[in-house]
Design a protein around this motif. Structure first.
Motif, PDB file in Angstrom:
ATOM      1  N   LYS A 122       0.828  -1.217   0.000  1.00 24.54           N
ATOM      2  CA  LYS A 122       0.000   0.000   0.000  1.00 24.54           C
ATOM      3  C   LYS A 122       0.857   1.260   0.000  1.00 24.54           C
ATOM      4  O   LYS A 122       0.517   2.265   0.615  1.00 24.54           O
ATOM      5  CB  LYS A 122      -0.973   0.013   1.179  1.00 24.54           C
ATOM      6  CG  LYS A 122      -2.083  -0.986   0.993  1.00 24.54           C
ATOM      7  CD  LYS A 122      -3.264  -0.692   1.883  1.00 24.54           C
ATOM      8  CE  LYS A 122      -4.360  -1.720   1.604  1.00 24.54           C
ATOM      9  NZ  LYS A 122      -5.139  -2.038   2.778  1.00 24.54           N
ATOM     10  N   ALA A 123       2.007   1.174  -0.637  1.00 24.49           N
ATOM     11  CA  ALA A 123       2.870   2.345  -0.774  1.00 24.49           C
ATOM     12  C   ALA A 123       2.254   3.316  -1.762  1.00 24.49           C
ATOM     13  O   ALA A 123       2.536   4.502  -1.732  1.00 24.49           O
ATOM     14  CB  ALA A 123       4.254   1.934  -1.246  1.00 24.49           C
ATOM     15  N   TRP A 125      -1.541   4.575  -3.283  1.00 23.58           N
ATOM     16  CA  TRP A 125      -2.971   4.463  -3.012  1.00 23.58           C
ATOM     17  C   TRP A 125      -3.675   5.677  -3.587  1.00 23.58           C
ATOM     18  O   TRP A 125      -3.021   6.650  -3.967  1.00 23.58           O
ATOM     19  CB  TRP A 125      -3.226   4.341  -1.507  1.00 23.58           C
ATOM     20  CG  TRP A 125      -3.166   5.626  -0.762  1.00 23.58           C
ATOM     21  CD1 TRP A 125      -4.213   6.378  -0.340  1.00 23.58           C
ATOM     22  CD2 TRP A 125      -1.995   6.340  -0.341  1.00 23.58           C
ATOM     23  NE1 TRP A 125      -3.761   7.511   0.307  1.00 23.58           N
ATOM     24  CE2 TRP A 125      -2.408   7.512   0.324  1.00 23.58           C
ATOM     25  CE3 TRP A 125      -0.624   6.109  -0.464  1.00 23.58           C
ATOM     26  CZ2 TRP A 125      -1.526   8.446   0.852  1.00 23.58           C
ATOM     27  CZ3 TRP A 125       0.264   7.033   0.066  1.00 23.58           C
ATOM     28  CH2 TRP A 125      -0.179   8.178   0.719  1.00 23.58           C
ATOM     29  N   MET A 133      -1.353   8.641  -4.949  1.00 20.91           N
ATOM     30  CA  MET A 133      -0.210   9.089  -4.156  1.00 20.91           C
ATOM     31  C   MET A 133       0.799   7.970  -3.959  1.00 20.91           C
ATOM     32  O   MET A 133       0.465   6.793  -4.093  1.00 20.91           O
ATOM     33  CB  MET A 133      -0.705   9.515  -2.769  1.00 20.91           C
ATOM     34  CG  MET A 133      -0.739  10.996  -2.506  1.00 20.91           C
ATOM     35  SD  MET A 133       0.828  11.813  -2.540  1.00 20.91           S
ATOM     36  CE  MET A 133       1.186  11.897  -0.800  1.00 20.91           C
ATOM     37  N   ASP A 135       3.804   6.721  -1.109  1.00 23.31           N
ATOM     38  CA  ASP A 135       4.475   6.880   0.173  1.00 23.31           C
ATOM     39  C   ASP A 135       5.833   6.192   0.011  1.00 23.31           C
ATOM     40  O   ASP A 135       5.924   4.972   0.056  1.00 23.31           O
ATOM     41  CB  ASP A 135       3.633   6.214   1.269  1.00 23.31           C
ATOM     42  CG  ASP A 135       4.245   6.382   2.649  1.00 23.31           C
ATOM     43  OD1 ASP A 135       5.384   6.864   2.727  1.00 23.31           O
ATOM     44  OD2 ASP A 135       3.577   6.027   3.639  1.00 23.31           O
ATOM     45  N   HIS A 137       8.181   6.021   1.914  1.00 23.72           N
ATOM     46  CA  HIS A 137       8.631   5.295   3.104  1.00 23.72           C
ATOM     47  C   HIS A 137       8.303   3.818   2.988  1.00 23.72           C
ATOM     48  O   HIS A 137       8.997   2.975   3.533  1.00 23.72           O
ATOM     49  CB  HIS A 137       7.930   5.835   4.363  1.00 23.72           C
ATOM     50  CG  HIS A 137       8.190   7.280   4.631  1.00 23.72           C
ATOM     51  ND1 HIS A 137       7.208   8.217   4.536  1.00 23.72           N
ATOM     52  CD2 HIS A 137       9.305   7.944   4.986  1.00 23.72           C
ATOM     53  CE1 HIS A 137       7.711   9.411   4.831  1.00 23.72           C
ATOM     54  NE2 HIS A 137       8.990   9.264   5.108  1.00 23.72           N
ATOM     55  N   ARG A 138       7.212   3.524   2.301  1.00 27.85           N
ATOM     56  CA  ARG A 138       6.729   2.145   2.280  1.00 27.85           C
ATOM     57  C   ARG A 138       7.167   1.358   1.055  1.00 27.85           C
ATOM     58  O   ARG A 138       6.988   0.144   1.019  1.00 27.85           O
ATOM     59  CB  ARG A 138       5.203   2.134   2.307  1.00 27.85           C
ATOM     60  CG  ARG A 138       4.669   2.324   3.679  1.00 27.85           C
ATOM     61  CD  ARG A 138       3.310   1.705   3.758  1.00 27.85           C
ATOM     62  NE  ARG A 138       2.603   2.247   4.916  1.00 27.85           N
ATOM     63  CZ  ARG A 138       1.370   1.920   5.226  1.00 27.85           C
ATOM     64  NH1 ARG A 138       0.708   1.077   4.467  1.00 27.85           N
ATOM     65  NH2 ARG A 138       0.788   2.430   6.276  1.00 27.85           N
ATOM     66  N   PRO A 173      11.841  16.277  -0.439  1.00 27.69           N
ATOM     67  CA  PRO A 173      12.829  15.202  -0.284  1.00 27.69           C
ATOM     68  C   PRO A 173      13.272  14.641  -1.629  1.00 27.69           C
ATOM     69  O   PRO A 173      12.544  14.768  -2.623  1.00 27.69           O
ATOM     70  CB  PRO A 173      12.061  14.130   0.497  1.00 27.69           C
ATOM     71  CG  PRO A 173      10.807  14.752   0.956  1.00 27.69           C
ATOM     72  CD  PRO A 173      10.529  15.912   0.073  1.00 27.69           C
ATOM     73  N   THR A 174      14.441  14.048  -1.648  1.00 30.45           N
ATOM     74  CA  THR A 174      14.847  13.307  -2.841  1.00 30.45           C
ATOM     75  C   THR A 174      14.323  11.881  -2.651  1.00 30.45           C
ATOM     76  O   THR A 174      13.612  11.614  -1.684  1.00 30.45           O
ATOM     77  CB  THR A 174      16.379  13.274  -2.969  1.00 30.45           C
ATOM     78  OG1 THR A 174      16.907  12.524  -1.888  1.00 30.45           O
ATOM     79  CG2 THR A 174      16.952  14.675  -2.957  1.00 30.45           C
ATOM     80  N   ARG A 175      14.633  11.000  -3.559  1.00 32.99           N
ATOM     81  CA  ARG A 175      14.308   9.597  -3.338  1.00 32.99           C
ATOM     82  C   ARG A 175      15.614   8.856  -3.110  1.00 32.99           C
ATOM     83  O   ARG A 175      16.686   9.428  -3.220  1.00 32.99           O
ATOM     84  CB  ARG A 175      13.573   8.994  -4.545  1.00 32.99           C
ATOM     85  CG  ARG A 175      12.079   9.015  -4.436  1.00 32.99           C
ATOM     86  CD  ARG A 175      11.475  10.389  -4.490  1.00 32.99           C
ATOM     87  NE  ARG A 175      11.763  11.097  -5.717  1.00 32.99           N
ATOM     88  CZ  ARG A 175      11.643  12.405  -5.856  1.00 32.99           C
ATOM     89  NH1 ARG A 175      11.251  13.144  -4.851  1.00 32.99           N
ATOM     90  NH2 ARG A 175      11.939  12.991  -7.000  1.00 32.99           N
ATOM     91  N   MET A 176      15.508   7.571  -2.792  1.00 33.28           N
ATOM     92  CA  MET A 176      16.713   6.772  -2.619  1.00 33.28           C
ATOM     93  C   MET A 176      16.725   5.654  -3.657  1.00 33.28           C
ATOM     94  O   MET A 176      15.721   5.406  -4.326  1.00 33.28           O
ATOM     95  CB  MET A 176      16.775   6.189  -1.212  1.00 33.28           C
ATOM     96  CG  MET A 176      15.638   5.237  -0.904  1.00 33.28           C
ATOM     97  SD  MET A 176      15.668   4.635   0.797  1.00 33.28           S
ATOM     98  CE  MET A 176      17.022   3.489   0.721  1.00 33.28           C
TER      99      MET A 176
END
Lengths: 245, 128
Positions: A122-123, A125, A133, A135, A137-138, A173-176
Motif C-alpha cells: 500500500k505504498a 494508493w 499518491m 508513500d 517510506h513504504r 525530499p529526494t528519493r533513494m
C-alpha cells in the motif's frame, strides 16, 4: 384491508416526511470531495518547438535526477511521440500535423488505478481527492506498479539519484536507490492552494488544472466546450488527464 | 581430585577475560561516556519537552510521516498548544541545523541507523 381516512392521511404524511431525510443528510454531511483533473491543450502546447518549461519546473521542484542513460531515466512529466501516446486507439488516419506532434505525458491519476491494486505494501494508493499518491517510506521497490501501469508513468531509481540532481530543492525530499516514483499532481502545492508547478510554468496556458466536481472550474468549462480524448480509455482506468487536439 | 587450585585459577582467568568489556570500560571511565550534542541556540524548547524528545522522538517522527503523507495532515499541535508544521527538513532541521553534531552523534553512539537522510535533505546534501 380496511383503512379509515384518518389512518390513510397519517401514513401518507409520514411517507412524504421520509423524502426529506436524504436532502437533510446531504445538508449536514461534509462538502463534496474534490476530484483533481488536468486538461492538456496540445494546440497551445506545441506552439513553441522543444519547449520544456513545464518539465523543468516540475523536475527542479521535485528533485527529479537528470540521468543521461535512458535505461536509468527518472521522469515525472515528459514528451513522447504521438504514436507512442495514442497508438492503437484507431487514430491511424489522423492528419500528419497531429501525428508528428510530441505529446506531453504524466501520471494520469486514474479513477481505477491498476498500480494501486497490485502494490503489496500500500505504498501507492488513491486519495479521496483522486490523486494517486506514493508513500516512499513504504515502497519496497518490487516494481509491480510499473508493470501494472498501462501508461509507463512510473520510474525506478536504479541508483542513488542525489549525485545526478543539479541543484537540490531543500523543501522537497529526494528519493533513494530502490524506490519507484512518479508525478504527485503537486499535492504539496495543492495543500497550499497553489496550482501544480507545470501548470504555473506554462506560458502558453496549455495546461489547465482544476476540480472535476465543481461545475464552474476551469477544467469543466474547457471540457464542456472542446472535444477531448483520453489515453487508452478502453482499459477502463478512467484517466484524469484529458487531451485536446 | 587434586586439581582444585588449577580449576579455580582457570575459572578466574576465564571470567576476567570474558568480562573484559565491563571492567575495562569501568576502570578507564569509558562506560560513563555520554555524547555531547550540539543543541540549537535559536530556540529554547523543542516541539515537545526535552525528556519526551530524548526518549520518544522516533515515535513522534513515525507518527508525523504517517499523518503527513497518508492523511495529508500537515500541522501538529504540541502539548503546550503550539502548532508546528510537520516536516523533518523544514521544522526539525531548521533548528537542529548541525545534523552531524546532533542527530548523528547520538545515533552513532547508540548504534542506530535511521534511513531518514537517504531522502530527506539537510544542509550538507544541498551544499555538496
Amino acid at each position: 384491508m380496511s383503512m379509515d381516512r384518518r389512518k390513510f392521511l397519517k401514513i401518507t404524511g409520514l411517507s412524504l416526511a421520509g423524502l426529506t431525510i436524504q436532502p437533510a443528510f446531504r445538508l449536514f454531511s461534509k462538502p463534496e470531495q474534490k476530484r483533481w483533473a488536468m486538461v492538456i491543450n496540445l494546440n497551445a502546447c506545441s506552439k513553441k518547438d522543444g519547449c520544456r518549461d513545464c518539465i523543468d519546473a516540475c523536475h527542479r521542484l521535485h528533485n527529479v535526477p537528470d540521468l543521461a542513460n535512458p535505461k536509468d531515466e527518472v521522469k515525472w512529466i515528459w514528451n513522447a511521440p504521438f504514436e507512442r501516446v495514442f497508438g492503437g486507439q484507431g487514430y491511424t488516419t489522423l492528419n500528419e500535423v497531429l501525428k508528428n506532434r510530441s505529446v506531453l505525458v504524466l501520471c494520469n491519476h486514474c479513477e481505477n488505478p491498476p498500480c494501486v491494486k497490485v502494490c503489496p505494501t500500500k505504498a501507492t494508493w488513491k486519495r479521496e481527492d483522486g490523486i494517486v499518491m506514493m508513500d516512499y517510506h513504504r515502497c519496497i521497490g518490487c516494481r509491480y506498479c510499473m508493470a501494472a501501469c498501462p501508461y509507463g508513468a512510473r520510474s525506478f531509481n536504479w541508483k542513488d539519484p542525489r549525485p545526478s540532481i543539479n541543484e537540490i530543492n531543500m523543501d522537497f525530499p529526494t528519493r533513494m536507490k530502490g524506490v519507484v516514483e512518479k508525478c504527485n499532481f503537486c499535492e504539496e502545492r495543492l495543500a497550499k492552494n497553489l496550482l501544480p508547478a507545470c501548470v504555473e510554468a506554462c506560458k502558453e496556458k496549455g495546461l489547465i488544472f482544476g476540480d472535476l466536481n465543481a461545475t464552474d472550474s476551469d477544467v469543466r468549462k474547457i471540457l464542456k466546450s472542446k472535444f477531448s480524448i483520453l489515453r487508452k480509455p478502453h482499459l477502463g482506468t478512467e484517466p484524469k488527464v484529458y487531451y485536446i487536439l | 581430585m587434586h586439581d582444585t587450585v588449577k580449576v579455580i585459577t582457570g575459572i578466574t582467568i576465564f571470567l576476567i577475560l570474558i568480562l573484559f568489556p565491563l571492567w575495562y570500560n569501568g576502570l578507564t571511565g569509558k562506560a560513563a561516556y555520554v555524547p555531547e550534542l550540539k543543541v540549537p541556540v535559536t530556540e529554547k524548547q523543542c516541539v515537545e519537552s526535552t525528556p519526551y524528545m530524548k526518549t520518544r522522538h522516533m515515535e513522534l517522527l513515525d507518527k508525523w510521516k504517517e499523518v503527513a503523507v497518508r492523511q495529508g495532515v500537515r500541522t501538529y499541535v504540541a502539548k503546550d498548544g503550539k502548532i508546528h508544521t510537520i516536516g523533518l527538513t523544514g521544522t526539525c532541521i531548521k533548528c537542529h541545523s548541525d545534523k552531524e553534531g546532533f542527530c548523528d552523534k547520538c545515533h552513532n553512539y547508540a548504534g542506530v541507523k535511521p534511513h531518514c537522510w537517504d531522502c530527506h535533505n539537510y544542509p550538507r546534501v544541498t551544499a555538496k
